[in-house]
Design an enzyme around this catalytic site. Structure first.
Site, PDB file in Angstrom:
ATOM      1  N   HIS A 147       0.933  -0.998  -0.224  1.00  0.00           N
ATOM      2  CA  HIS A 147      -0.120  -0.009  -0.310  1.00  0.00           C
ATOM      3  C   HIS A 147       0.881   1.421   0.169  1.00  0.00           C
ATOM      4  CE1 HIS A 147      -3.712  -2.099   0.429  1.00  0.00           C
ATOM      5  NE2 HIS A 147      -3.588  -2.813   1.590  1.00  0.00           N
ATOM      6  N   ASP A 184      -2.659  -9.855  -2.662  1.00  0.00           N
ATOM      7  CA  ASP A 184      -3.150  -9.588  -1.609  1.00  0.00           C
ATOM      8  C   ASP A 184      -4.517  -9.194  -1.737  1.00  0.00           C
ATOM      9  OD1 ASP A 184      -1.899  -8.352   1.440  1.00  0.00           O
ATOM     10  OD2 ASP A 184      -3.785  -7.597   0.598  1.00  0.00           O
ATOM     11  N   HIS A 186      -6.214  -7.150  -0.551  1.00  0.00           N
ATOM     12  CA  HIS A 186      -6.551  -5.550  -0.884  1.00  0.00           C
ATOM     13  C   HIS A 186      -5.806  -5.028  -1.967  1.00  0.00           C
ATOM     14  CE1 HIS A 186      -6.548  -6.672   3.349  1.00  0.00           C
ATOM     15  NE2 HIS A 186      -7.933  -6.047   3.367  1.00  0.00           N
ATOM     16  N   ASP A 272      -4.253 -12.909   2.697  1.00  0.00           N
ATOM     17  CA  ASP A 272      -5.408 -12.441   3.413  1.00  0.00           C
ATOM     18  C   ASP A 272      -6.803 -12.739   2.366  1.00  0.00           C
ATOM     19  OD1 ASP A 272      -4.515 -10.471   1.720  1.00  0.00           O
ATOM     20  OD2 ASP A 272      -4.337  -8.968   3.254  1.00  0.00           O
TER      21      ASP A 272
HETATM   22 ZN   LIG Z   1      -3.895  -7.101   2.632  1.00  0.00          ZN
END
Ligand SMILES: [Zn+2]
Length: 378
Positions: A147, A184, A186, A272
């Site tokens: 991120h 991931d 996200h 995740d």
């Molecule tokens: Zn994540």
């Protein structure tokens, strides 16, 4: 050339301190009781501990990190940001997100040094792969990276590891085309923005649609200028399982990688999307993570002598994450331990693991975006 797999690991990286968080919320504002941070050392230590117990660590080549230099960090990150981190790190610590509430990335005293050591571990792994000391590598480091933006940290991430790996491969080793595959759960916003106009780095993110960051990761975000067509997002509906991920791999990710013909591949490996993860709503099992790893590894074998680096990102369900991590590392290394994943039959038996019509629609949408791009370039 050796076929060994590298493992980046250092105890100091487990001392990265995010105690100011309750889950992902900042506590101490009245209604949020202080609690354990979602991103902590325990999950990563448990992966390493399982690798040890399973007899895998001793068959891997442990790569010792060294701190990344300011110049190396500066290939991706703004000088002002690096200076701000150092100033906070010399005091009581601070927030690498520089005050962005949604992006909260707290760290304690000395946090800069730990983050620079994690980043340097990534660079050491690139060196070991390109020099042929290892065939490929898994960097089990924290803080995570995917991120992080050029000018600020975000979502537990301080430095963008996949982006630093790509630039290091280009600048220090003369490789030209680098592909980043981020699975991931996200969205991989950091690499998308850092390489938005850069056709030398193909960025692919497969993630839960609209989960995090807010309003980020749409299929229509394809890059701009010279970089148009070199960013690919695959947003999948919550509840996606093995069928949806493997269909996206086969129909979108592998063809895009083959068309790009990279000189090296970096996987931002969050775990995740696992079925039990408390931060997301997907249904993957260890066998699917292993299958995805083998699919990308096969692309690396076809195009770039197997050069593949995996950087550890999210993954927050402490009981199951070690088994997902071990499945990935077994697939990457070709090693096989005697450890059976107790979650595997439970997750694989969950209804809805097969590709569902609405998931198929989501993948079709990405295929249409890719088809339109190839029309333009023709
Ligand atoms: Zn994540």
């Amino acid at each position: 050339m050796t076929e060994r797999t590298g493992l980046v690991w250092h105890e100091l990286l487990m001392w990265h301190d995010t105690h100011a968080l309750a889950g992902f919320l900042t506590s101490g504002r009245g209604v949020i009781e202080p609690d354990e941070p979602a991103e902590g050392a325990a999950g990563k230590r448990r992966i390493k501990n399982l690798l040890d117990v399973a007899g895998l660590t001793e068959q891997l080549t442990v790569i010792k990190p060294r701190p990344a230099t300011d110049d190396e960090l500066g290939r991706v990150h703004a000088a002002d940001y690096i200076a701000a981190l150092k100033a906070m790190s010399a005091g009581p610590g601070g927030d690498a997100a520089l005050g962005d509430e949604v992006g909260a990335t707290p760290f304690g005293p000395g946090g800069f040094d730990i983050a620079a050591l994690a980043a340097g571990g990534i660079l050491e792994a690139v060196d070991a792969i390109v020099d042929g000391r290892v065939a490929n590598a898994y960097a089990l480091v924290r803080p995570p990276g995917h991120h992080a933006e050029a000018a600020n940290g975000f979502g537990f991430c301080i430095f963008n590891h996949a982006a630093l790996a790509a630039r290091h491969a280009q600048r220090a080793h003369g490789l030209r085309r680098i592909a980043i595959v981020d699975w991931d759960v996200h969205h991989g916003n950091g690499a998308e923005h850092i390489f938005w106009t850069d056709p030398s780095v193909l960025t692919i993110s497969i993630h839960q649609d609209g989960l995090y960051p807010p309003a980020s990761g749409a299929a229509e975000a394809v890059g701009a200028g010279a970089g148009e067509g070199y960013n690919l997002n695959i947003p999948l509906p919550p509840g996606s399982g093995s069928g949806a991920y493997l269909a996206a791999m086969e129909r979108v990710i592998v063809p895009a990688l083959d068309a790009f013909a990279p000189d090296m591949i970096v996987i931002a490996c969050g775990l995740d999307a696992g079925a039990y993860d408390p931060m997301a709503h997907m249904m993957l099992d260890g066998a699917t993570f292993a299958a995805m790893t083998r699919a990308v590894k096969a692309v690396a074998d076809r195009h770039c002598g197997g050069r593949l680096l995996m950087t550890h990102e999210g993954g927050y369900h402490r009981p199951s994450v070690p088994f997902l991590g071990a499945a990935v590392i077994e697939a990457l290394s070709g090693l096989r331990s005697a450890v059976a994943d107790p979650f595997q039959p439970i997750i694989a038996g969950m209804p809805g693991q097969a590709l569902q019509p609405h998931q198929d629609d989501a993948i079709h949408r990405v295929e249409r975006v890719r088809a339109r791009l190839s029309e333009i370039s023709r």
